[in-house]
Design an enzyme around this catalytic site. Structure first.
Site, PDB file in Angstrom:
ATOM      1  N   GLU A 141       6.834  17.837  -5.752  1.00  7.39           N
ATOM      2  CA  GLU A 141       6.002  17.314  -4.664  1.00  7.39           C
ATOM      3  C   GLU A 141       6.785  17.389  -3.347  1.00  7.39           C
ATOM      4  OE1 GLU A 141       5.429  12.994  -4.752  1.00  7.39           O
ATOM      5  OE2 GLU A 141       3.331  13.316  -4.222  1.00  7.39           O
ATOM      6  N   GLU A 151       8.739  -1.409   1.802  1.00  9.19           N
ATOM      7  CA  GLU A 151       9.539  -1.997   2.881  1.00  9.19           C
ATOM      8  C   GLU A 151       9.485  -1.138   4.142  1.00  9.19           C
ATOM      9  OE1 GLU A 151      10.388  -0.608   0.106  1.00  9.19           O
ATOM     10  OE2 GLU A 151      12.482   0.047   0.004  1.00  9.19           O
ATOM     11  N   ARG A 152       8.837   0.048   4.046  1.00  8.06           N
ATOM     12  CA  ARG A 152       8.789   0.918   5.235  1.00  8.06           C
ATOM     13  C   ARG A 152       7.647   0.546   6.178  1.00  8.06           C
ATOM     14  NH1 ARG A 152       9.292   6.672   2.334  1.00  8.06           N
ATOM     15  NH2 ARG A 152      10.321   5.879   0.499  1.00  8.06           N
ATOM     16  N   CYS A 165      -1.332  11.094  -1.932  1.00 10.63           N
ATOM     17  CA  CYS A 165      -1.224  11.560  -3.318  1.00 10.63           C
ATOM     18  C   CYS A 165      -2.442  12.385  -3.695  1.00 10.63           C
ATOM     19  CB  CYS A 165      -1.060  10.391  -4.263  1.00 10.63           C
ATOM     20  SG  CYS A 165      -2.549   9.414  -4.375  1.00 10.63           S
ATOM     21  N   PHE A 186       4.478   3.453   0.474  1.00 10.03           N
ATOM     22  CA  PHE A 186       4.305   3.361   1.928  1.00 10.03           C
ATOM     23  C   PHE A 186       3.023   4.017   2.414  1.00 10.03           C
ATOM     24  CE2 PHE A 186       5.860   7.726   1.895  1.00 10.03           C
ATOM     25  CZ  PHE A 186       5.176   8.288   2.961  1.00 10.03           C
ATOM     26  N   LYS A 246       4.521  -6.759  -3.881  1.00  9.25           N
ATOM     27  CA  LYS A 246       5.783  -6.258  -3.308  1.00  9.25           C
ATOM     28  C   LYS A 246       5.445  -4.933  -2.640  1.00  9.25           C
ATOM     29  CE  LYS A 246       8.834  -3.733  -3.401  1.00  9.25           C
ATOM     30  NZ  LYS A 246       9.053  -2.778  -2.271  1.00  9.25           N
ATOM     31  N   SER A 262       6.434   7.114  -6.412  1.00  9.66           N
ATOM     32  CA  SER A 262       6.862   8.430  -6.892  1.00  9.66           C
ATOM     33  C   SER A 262       7.087   8.395  -8.413  1.00  9.66           C
ATOM     34  CB  SER A 262       8.124   8.856  -6.148  1.00  9.66           C
ATOM     35  OG  SER A 262       9.083   7.824  -6.197  1.00  9.66           O
TER      36      SER A 262
HETATM   37  P1  NAD Z   1       8.544   5.227  -3.807  1.00 12.67           P
HETATM   38  O1  NAD Z   1       8.535   5.544  -5.257  1.00 12.67           O
HETATM   39  O2  NAD Z   1       9.767   5.545  -3.021  1.00 12.67           O
HETATM   40  O3  NAD Z   1       8.306   3.654  -3.569  1.00 12.67           O
HETATM   41  C1  NAD Z   1       7.238   2.971  -4.183  1.00 12.67           C
HETATM   42  C2  NAD Z   1       7.641   1.524  -4.398  1.00 12.67           C
HETATM   43  O4  NAD Z   1       8.764   1.473  -5.277  1.00 12.67           O
HETATM   44  C3  NAD Z   1       8.064   0.813  -3.106  1.00 12.67           C
HETATM   45  O5  NAD Z   1       7.525  -0.493  -3.114  1.00 12.67           O
HETATM   46  C4  NAD Z   1       9.580   0.791  -3.195  1.00 12.67           C
HETATM   47  O6  NAD Z   1      10.155  -0.334  -2.578  1.00 12.67           O
HETATM   48  C5  NAD Z   1       9.850   0.755  -4.692  1.00 12.67           C
HETATM   49  N1  NAD Z   1      11.086   1.440  -5.051  1.00 12.67           N
HETATM   50  C6  NAD Z   1      11.692   2.457  -4.381  1.00 12.67           C
HETATM   51  N2  NAD Z   1      12.797   2.831  -5.019  1.00 12.67           N
HETATM   52  C7  NAD Z   1      12.917   2.047  -6.119  1.00 12.67           C
HETATM   53  C8  NAD Z   1      13.868   1.968  -7.184  1.00 12.67           C
HETATM   54  N3  NAD Z   1      14.918   2.778  -7.250  1.00 12.67           N
HETATM   55  N4  NAD Z   1      13.664   1.057  -8.136  1.00 12.67           N
HETATM   56  C9  NAD Z   1      12.607   0.238  -8.100  1.00 12.67           C
HETATM   57  N5  NAD Z   1      11.668   0.270  -7.112  1.00 12.67           N
HETATM   58  C10 NAD Z   1      11.818   1.172  -6.135  1.00 12.67           C
HETATM   59  O7  NAD Z   1       7.248   5.919  -3.181  1.00 12.67           O
HETATM   60  P2  NAD Z   1       6.855   6.051  -1.653  1.00 12.67           P
HETATM   61  O8  NAD Z   1       7.754   7.055  -1.008  1.00 12.67           O
HETATM   62  O9  NAD Z   1       6.710   4.728  -1.036  1.00 12.67           O
HETATM   63  O10 NAD Z   1       5.387   6.660  -1.787  1.00 12.67           O
HETATM   64  C11 NAD Z   1       5.129   8.026  -1.912  1.00 12.67           C
HETATM   65  C12 NAD Z   1       4.959   8.417  -3.364  1.00 12.67           C
HETATM   66  O11 NAD Z   1       3.906   7.668  -3.951  1.00 12.67           O
HETATM   67  C13 NAD Z   1       4.561   9.870  -3.523  1.00 12.67           C
HETATM   68  O12 NAD Z   1       5.247  10.392  -4.640  1.00 12.67           O
HETATM   69  C14 NAD Z   1       3.068   9.807  -3.785  1.00 12.67           C
HETATM   70  O13 NAD Z   1       2.532  10.889  -4.487  1.00 12.67           O
HETATM   71  C15 NAD Z   1       2.998   8.567  -4.603  1.00 12.67           C
HETATM   72  N6  NAD Z   1       1.648   8.002  -4.574  1.00 12.67           N
HETATM   73  C16 NAD Z   1       0.916   8.103  -5.717  1.00 12.67           C
HETATM   74  C17 NAD Z   1      -0.366   7.619  -5.744  1.00 12.67           C
HETATM   75  C18 NAD Z   1      -1.180   7.702  -6.998  1.00 12.67           C
HETATM   76  O14 NAD Z   1      -2.201   7.035  -7.061  1.00 12.67           O
HETATM   77  N7  NAD Z   1      -0.784   8.460  -8.000  1.00 12.67           N
HETATM   78  C19 NAD Z   1      -0.915   7.030  -4.603  1.00 12.67           C
HETATM   79  C20 NAD Z   1      -0.139   6.943  -3.449  1.00 12.67           C
HETATM   80  C21 NAD Z   1       1.159   7.439  -3.464  1.00 12.67           C
END
Ligand code: NAD
Length: 497
Positions: free
Chosen positions: A381, A174-175, A279, A147, A171, A224
């Site tokens: 985090e 969704e937020r 991140c 998101f 994909k 994450s």
């Molecule tokens: P998230 O892991 O909740 O979601 C990321 C994606 O995974 C979304 O598209 C979501 O729909 C999908 N998803 C969520 N739960 C899932 C599941 N159980 N099974 C399969 N897919 C699932 O992350 P977020 O809250 O959207 O984003 C924040 C996180 O992303 C933080 O941890 C941040 O550090 C990380 N991030 C990392 C980088 C990097 O380059 N390392 C960059 C930006 C964000």
């Protein structure tokens, strides 16, 4: 209520599950997004398969023209994109422009695809033998994005993948799903064939369908770490190429000789900008020596007090609300944990309420001192406007802290000492290093990627690494005999003599 649908030429009319999209500034639900399933993905894959071969056969210069046009359209629509992004994410509009801009920079790099796809050639590698290599597209690439950068991260992925000749299925989170759809619309307007870039919305159900689909050979994920780990393993088990970037806990090392006024400027932006939902934020500061720590804390206090928190379209605000009520509760819970673990809550952002917007998901800036490596609030985090101070006794400890942390995304050192900076950059066990640069996100012609639990898989995003990820390298060894007999023995491994 505004409905956000998938972006595909054959979107299914079948009713689907939906998710709610908040306006984090007001605390209201502003839209509903359709959540797709395996059947919907099947349609998207069929479409992608039907358009990709012709796109791959289009010469790179023509593909680049689409990218150039797309760049122009993004620039022309920057304000609208940023406002839309800001209204669903909560980051302030100027910061949302940065989100679009950093993605656009990868599109600019992708405009140079004819140059970067040229391959390698060796004439005369053996008698009458030449060797050359060519990078060929994989077919269909998929991207699953978080998101917190709904414009930048999708563009990192599809910009490189599509320029290299692939079709792409995105994909997004969704937020905040509207901007990715808008980008896909602009891409068609730029001249891309319909169906080349499709956006399918969804949650775990859609992600699992992508992970298991036999016709999607490569997946790029950012989110994450637990999910990144899951994506990496399930995708790899299914024989896919996977890069999966995870969470972070970036440290900012402050050496005794650093310019503390500059450090405070840099730190307040990097720790509290975008409400800490980056991140590459700097949520941990490591002053070296007690004296540095005390001087830094002294200077941080007025800077934090001067921060202005506002609704996301307030042009004066430094940062806006966090993305959802659950995330606000989670951040506040981490502050509770830090307190229970013995951290000193110097500035407390819990219970913050913005006058006139009491239902918005705001968290006040928080400063926690005397944090130690044993605390879970240090190890995990938080992803909010929370800055933790971990006091290091010397340079060696300052190198060790980020090196031993489970995450290894980014790190920064603030110093006037070139030798210390050089030594730090070479020894620290982290993927991206800033020297007097608080958010060291590499430019688009280098590449982006963290280490340890911040990055699963070993190929980075964008730059030449991105090109490697979205293509396979074919090597051709050719010989054009001149007709004279070749006396070689066919039963031994050929060598170049
Ligand atoms: P998230 O892991 O909740 O979601 C990321 C994606 O995974 C979304 O598209 C979501 O729909 C999908 N998803 C969520 N739960 C899932 C599941 N159980 N099974 C399969 N897919 C699932 O992350 P977020 O809250 O959207 O984003 C924040 C996180 O992303 C933080 O941890 C941040 O550090 C990380 N991030 C990392 C980088 C990097 O380059 N390392 C960059 C930006 C964000």
């Amino acid at each position: 209520m505004r409905q956000i649908d998938h972006f595909m030429p054959t979107a299914s009319p079948a009713p689907s599950r939906k998710a709610q999209v908040w306006n984090p500034s007001t605390g209201e639900i502003q839209a509903e997004v359709a959540l797709g399933d395996a059947a919907l993905l099947e349609q998207a894959v069929a479409t992608a398969k039907s358009v990709q071969p012709e796109w791959a056969a289009t010469n790179p210069q023509k593909r680049a023209r689409v990218m150039f046009k797309f760049k122009e359209l993004i620039e022309a629509n920057m304000q609208e994109l940023a406002e839309l992004l800001s209204s669903e994410h909560g980051k302030v509009v100027d910061d949302a422009k940065g989100d679009v801009q950093r993605g656009l920079e990868v599109i600019e790099y992708a405009c140079g695809i004819p140059q970067v796809l040229k391959g390698e050639y060796t004439q005369g590698a053996g008698p009458g033998i030449d060797v050359y290599s060519m990078r060929q597209p994989l077919g269909i690439g998929a991207g699953i994005t978080p998101f917190n950068f709904p414009a930048m991260i999708p563009m990192w992925m599809f910009g490189m993948a599509i320029a290299a000749g692939n079709a792409f299925i995105l994909k997004p989170s969704e937020r905040d799903p509207s901007v990715p759809v808008r980008l896909a619309e602009l891409f068609v307007e730029a001249g891309a064939p319909e169906g080349l870039l499709q956006v399918v919305h969804g949650d775990k159900e859609m992600v699992d369908a992508i992970l298991d689909h036999p016709d999607i050979p490569a997946i790029s994920f950012v989110g994450s770490s637990d999910i990144a780990n899951y994506i990496y393993h399930r995708g790899a088990e299914n024989g896919k190429r996977v890069q999966a970037f995870g969470g972070a806990k970036n440290h900012g090392i402050v050496m005794p000789d650093a310019d503390l006024d500059q450090v405070v400027n840099d730190l307040t932006g990097a720790a509290f900008g975008s409400a800490g939902e980056r991140c590459m934020a700097l949520p941990v500061v490591v002053p070296v020596g007690e004296d540095t720590a005390n001087r830094l804390r002294e200077k941080l206090l007025p800077a934090i007090a001067a921060l202005r928190i506002g609704v996301s379209n307030d042009p004066e605000a430094h940062y806006g609300p966090v993305v959802t009520p659950e995330h606000k509760a989670r951040i506040e819970q981490w502050i509770n944990v830090a307190e229970e673990e013995g951290g000193e809550i110097v500035v407390d952002g819990r219970g913050f309420s913005l006058q006139g917007h009491e239902d918005g998901f705001f968290v006040g800036p928080t400063l926690i001192d005397h944090v130690t490596t044993k605390m879970t609030s240090y190890q995990e985090e938080i992803f909010g406007p929370v800055l933790q101070i971990v006091r290091a006794k010397d340079f060696e400890e300052a190198v060790r802290l980020p090196s031993e942390h489970q995450y290894g995304n980014g790190v920064a050192i603030f110093t006037r000492n070139g030798h210390a900076a050089r030594e730090f950059a070479s020894r620290v066990n982290v993927g991206m290093v800033g020297i007097n640069v608080p958010i060291p996100v590499p430019v688009s012609y280098h590449s982006f990627g963290g280490w340890k639990r911040s990055g699963f898989g070993d190929i980075d995003q964008y730059g030449t690494e991105g090109l490697s990820f979205w293509t396979k390298n074919k090597k051709v060894t050719q010989r054009w005999p001149d007709g004279s007999p070749d006396g070689g023995n066919a039963f031994v491994i050929p060598t170049m003599g």
